[in-house]
Write a protein that holds these residues in place. Structure first.
Motif, PDB file in Angstrom:
ATOM      1  N   MET A   1     -35.742  40.034  48.455  1.00  0.00           N
ATOM      2  CA  MET A   1     -36.419  39.735  49.714  1.00  0.00           C
ATOM      3  C   MET A   1     -37.911  39.622  49.441  1.00  0.00           C
ATOM      4  O   MET A   1     -38.409  40.102  48.444  1.00  0.00           O
ATOM      5  CB  MET A   1     -36.180  40.856  50.726  1.00  0.00           C
ATOM      6  N   SER A   2     -38.600  39.068  50.374  1.00  0.00           N
ATOM      7  CA  SER A   2     -40.004  38.756  50.143  1.00  0.00           C
ATOM      8  C   SER A   2     -40.942  39.909  50.476  1.00  0.00           C
ATOM      9  O   SER A   2     -41.269  40.157  51.635  1.00  0.00           O
ATOM     10  CB  SER A   2     -40.396  37.534  50.957  1.00  0.00           C
ATOM     11  N   GLY A   3     -41.394  40.584  49.428  1.00  0.00           N
ATOM     12  CA  GLY A   3     -42.416  41.602  49.598  1.00  0.00           C
ATOM     13  C   GLY A   3     -43.720  41.005  50.100  1.00  0.00           C
ATOM     14  O   GLY A   3     -44.454  41.634  50.859  1.00  0.00           O
ATOM     15  N   TRP A   4     -44.004  39.773  49.668  1.00  0.00           N
ATOM     16  CA  TRP A   4     -45.234  39.107  50.113  1.00  0.00           C
ATOM     17  C   TRP A   4     -45.185  38.816  51.611  1.00  0.00           C
ATOM     18  O   TRP A   4     -46.162  39.037  52.327  1.00  0.00           O
ATOM     19  CB  TRP A   4     -45.464  37.827  49.316  1.00  0.00           C
ATOM     20  N   ALA A   5     -44.054  38.358  52.108  1.00  0.00           N
ATOM     21  CA  ALA A   5     -43.930  38.078  53.547  1.00  0.00           C
ATOM     22  C   ALA A   5     -44.079  39.370  54.353  1.00  0.00           C
ATOM     23  O   ALA A   5     -44.697  39.374  55.426  1.00  0.00           O
ATOM     24  CB  ALA A   5     -42.592  37.409  53.840  1.00  0.00           C
ATOM     25  N   LEU A   6     -43.531  40.471  53.843  1.00  0.00           N
ATOM     26  CA  LEU A   6     -43.693  41.754  54.519  1.00  0.00           C
ATOM     27  C   LEU A   6     -45.163  42.157  54.533  1.00  0.00           C
ATOM     28  O   LEU A   6     -45.685  42.602  55.558  1.00  0.00           O
ATOM     29  CB  LEU A   6     -42.849  42.830  53.836  1.00  0.00           C
ATOM     30  N   SER A  96     -41.712  36.388  57.687  1.00  0.00           N
ATOM     31  CA  SER A  96     -41.290  35.022  57.396  1.00  0.00           C
ATOM     32  C   SER A  96     -40.140  35.002  56.385  1.00  0.00           C
ATOM     33  O   SER A  96     -40.218  35.608  55.319  1.00  0.00           O
ATOM     34  CB  SER A  96     -42.481  34.231  56.845  1.00  0.00           C
ATOM     35  N   GLY A  97     -39.050  34.323  56.730  1.00  0.00           N
ATOM     36  CA  GLY A  97     -37.917  34.176  55.830  1.00  0.00           C
ATOM     37  C   GLY A  97     -37.002  35.378  55.746  1.00  0.00           C
ATOM     38  O   GLY A  97     -36.093  35.404  54.924  1.00  0.00           O
ATOM     39  N   ALA A 127     -39.542  50.246  54.879  1.00  0.00           N
ATOM     40  CA  ALA A 127     -39.087  49.064  55.609  1.00  0.00           C
ATOM     41  C   ALA A 127     -37.811  48.531  54.970  1.00  0.00           C
ATOM     42  O   ALA A 127     -37.653  48.580  53.749  1.00  0.00           O
ATOM     43  CB  ALA A 127     -40.154  47.970  55.598  1.00  0.00           C
ATOM     44  N   VAL A 128     -36.902  48.018  55.803  1.00  0.00           N
ATOM     45  CA  VAL A 128     -35.668  47.393  55.311  1.00  0.00           C
ATOM     46  C   VAL A 128     -35.625  45.962  55.833  1.00  0.00           C
ATOM     47  O   VAL A 128     -35.847  45.726  57.030  1.00  0.00           O
ATOM     48  CB  VAL A 128     -34.412  48.174  55.773  1.00  0.00           C
ATOM     49  N   LEU A 129     -35.377  45.032  54.913  1.00  0.00           N
ATOM     50  CA  LEU A 129     -35.305  43.603  55.252  1.00  0.00           C
ATOM     51  C   LEU A 129     -33.931  43.046  54.904  1.00  0.00           C
ATOM     52  O   LEU A 129     -33.314  43.461  53.937  1.00  0.00           O
ATOM     53  CB  LEU A 129     -36.348  42.807  54.447  1.00  0.00           C
TER      54      LEU A 129
END
Length: 131
Positions: A1-6, A96-97, A127-129
């Motif tokens: 998952m996107s750490g950058w989006a988080l 995002s995403g 956080a959980v994505l």
């Protein structure tokens, strides 16, 4: 998952929060400029791990937000930490995403730096994505 989006979602939430802005202005950083005035907030470390189930992929993030202050005592740092916690704990962040399942506050550690003046506080969130 996107750490950058988080991280982008966390950054946007902190800058949109009136409590954070009242205390730190727009001084929320990933990379602190050398001439940055205190107090300020730094988006710090993020540990990402697999959080997939039998039917869904997912990721768990343990992220740190650092608060820096040179005001006398701990008051300013603790008030800013309270604002950061209020802005992020159980927030409905738009990642995002991905879909943010949850973001929760876990702990804060306060310390005085070796200069004897600077207070650094490290807040930890989980956080959980999912996709």
């Amino acid at each position: 998952m996107s750490g950058w989006a988080l991280q982008q979602a966390v950054y946007a939430a902190l800058l949109a929060d009136s409590g954070v802005v009242a205390l730190a202005g727009t001084r929320v950083f990933d990379d602190v400029p050398g001439d940055a005035a205190m107090p300020y907030v730094v988006i710090g470390e993020d540990r990402e791990s697999d959080w997939s189930t039998a039917t869904e992929t997912g990721s768990e993030h343990i992220l740190s937000i650092h608060v820096w202050s040179r005001a006398a005592g701990h008051r300013e740092a603790k008030l800013l930490c309270d604002a950061v916690r209020a802005a992020l704990d159980d927030a409905a962040l738009a990642v995002s995403g991905a879909t943010l399942i949850d973001i929760r506050y876990q702990a804060t550690q306060y310390s005085r730096e070796s200069d004897g003046r600077t207070i650094r506080a490290a807040l930890t969130f989980r956080a959980v994505l999912e996709p």
